[in-house]
Motif scaffolding. Structure first.
Motif, short mmCIF file in Angstrom:
data_model
loop_
_atom_site.label_atom_id
_atom_site.label_comp_id
_atom_site.label_asym_id
_atom_site.label_seq_id
_atom_site.Cartn_x
_atom_site.Cartn_y
_atom_site.Cartn_z
N ASN A 40 0.81 -1.23 0.00
CA ASN A 40 0.00 0.00 0.00
C ASN A 40 0.84 1.27 0.00
OD1 ASN A 40 -2.38 -1.52 0.08
ND2 ASN A 40 -2.32 -1.62 2.31
N LYS A 41 2.11 1.15 0.34
CA LYS A 41 3.00 2.31 0.35
C LYS A 41 4.28 1.92 -0.40
CE LYS A 41 0.55 4.92 3.28
NZ LYS A 41 -0.60 4.03 3.47
N ALA A 42 4.63 2.68 -1.43
CA ALA A 42 5.82 2.33 -2.21
C ALA A 42 6.50 3.56 -2.76
CB ALA A 42 5.44 1.38 -3.36
N LEU A 43 7.82 3.52 -2.76
CA LEU A 43 8.65 4.58 -3.34
C LEU A 43 9.43 3.99 -4.50
CD1 LEU A 43 10.24 7.28 -3.44
CD2 LEU A 43 11.71 6.36 -1.62
N ASP A 130 7.64 -0.12 0.71
CA ASP A 130 8.39 -0.82 -0.33
C ASP A 130 9.17 0.19 -1.15
OD1 ASP A 130 7.55 -3.70 -0.14
OD2 ASP A 130 5.57 -2.79 -0.36
N ILE A 131 10.43 -0.12 -1.43
CA ILE A 131 11.28 0.76 -2.24
C ILE A 131 11.80 -0.03 -3.43
CG2 ILE A 131 13.39 2.13 -2.31
CD1 ILE A 131 13.03 2.76 0.62
N VAL A 132 11.59 0.50 -4.61
CA VAL A 132 12.10 -0.10 -5.84
C VAL A 132 13.09 0.88 -6.46
CG1 VAL A 132 11.54 -1.02 -8.11
CG2 VAL A 132 9.95 -1.36 -6.21
N VAL A 133 14.32 0.43 -6.68
CA VAL A 133 15.37 1.29 -7.24
C VAL A 133 15.72 0.80 -8.64
CG1 VAL A 133 17.66 2.28 -6.92
CG2 VAL A 133 16.26 1.71 -4.92
N HIS A 134 15.65 1.70 -9.61
CA HIS A 134 15.92 1.35 -11.01
C HIS A 134 17.04 2.24 -11.54
CE1 HIS A 134 15.19 -0.27 -14.94
NE2 HIS A 134 14.82 0.90 -15.45
#
Length: 267
Positions: A40-43, A130-134
């Motif tokens: 529900n919360k993501a960066l 949640d953190i997704v780094v690209h």
């Protein structure tokens, strides 16, 4: 290892023992995972100039996120709230600036730290971020892990009630991370996050908790857990073994100066 007994005050001795144990058994609130999964919360942290067409695949709010990416300004996370799957979800898009001085890494970990800090402050400690780094290339994984660990660190606190919760806030925000072009193992990334935050804890501790004796005790217990050889030279033995500088600086302190030597013999 020297005897840590410093006073006849039972409470103070327990206080220091609790701090030592909190460092020896420390666990990070940041974890890295093998597969991308957002709640529900993501960066989403994107490097400018890198294609992100497939980054939002599988996310029911992909169309909103694509629009938000266009609105986001470098170094400033752009937030969007979306109702999906019967829940109100909150997502942020953060763009890493392309510009970097000759003294800074092209990845801009300074900006990455600030973005994680600002978004973490908006998420309840009872939730998971949640953190997704690209990024454009492999090889920056450890720098990313260190930056996220710094930005998402649960601050050390010795305030009333916090000593009973390992000198941290009673509720800590859980941060779950995924790196798209990952080269390092998840195990290595989690180790970086853990020990970066442990170092921050040691720096933040006041001298009534961390001194030459308790610090050496923490090092000895970590060495035992990791299979590292531990040796300590303390007090007058420093002078007798030619370490006059360390001895001269620390000899007037309440607890004698110490030199810890750790040796790891790999396979």
């Amino acid at each position: 290892m020297a005897n840590r007994q410093r006073t006849e005050n039972e409470y103070e001795e327990k206080y220091v023992s609790d701090y030592v144990d909190s460092c020896v058994n420390f666990e990070s609130n940041v974890s890295f995972v093998e597969e991308q999964s957002v709640g529900n919360k993501a960066l989403y942290i994107l490097q400018d100039g890198v294609s992100s067409e497939d980054l939002f695949a599988g996310n029911s709010s992909a169309s909103f996120l694509s629009l938000a990416r266009g609105e986001a300004k470098p170094a400033t996370p752009y937030g969007v709230s979306v109702e999906a799957e019967g829940r109100l979800k909150r997502f942020w898009i953060g763009r890493l600036p392309v510009e970097a001085s000759r003294h800074n890494c092209k990845l801009r970990p300074d900006t990455l730290i600030d973005m994680v800090k600002s978004v973490s402050a908006e998420v309840s400690a009872t939730e998971t971020l949640d953190i997704v780094v690209h990024t454009e290339a492999q090889g920056w994984d450890l720098a990313i892990a260190a930056a996220i660990a710094k930005g998402g660190n649960a601050r050390f606190s010795a305030k009333k009630g916090h000593a009973e919760s390992n000198f941290s806030p009673k509720s800590k925000l859980a941060i779950r991370c995924f790196i798209t072009n990952r080269k390092a193992s998840v195990k290595d990334l989690n180790a970086v996050a853990k020990y970066v935050q442990l170092c921050m804890r040691l720096v933040d501790a006041p001298p009534n908790l961390l001194d030459t004796t308790s610090y050496a005790e923490i090092a000895a217990k970590h060495a035992a857990k990791l299979g590292v050889e531990f040796n300590e030279i303390r007090g007058d033995d420093l002078r007798n073994n030619g370490y006059g500088g360390i001895y001269g600086v620390g000899k007037a302190a309440e607890f004698p100066p110490a030199l810890v030597h750790l040796s790891y013999k790999g396979a």
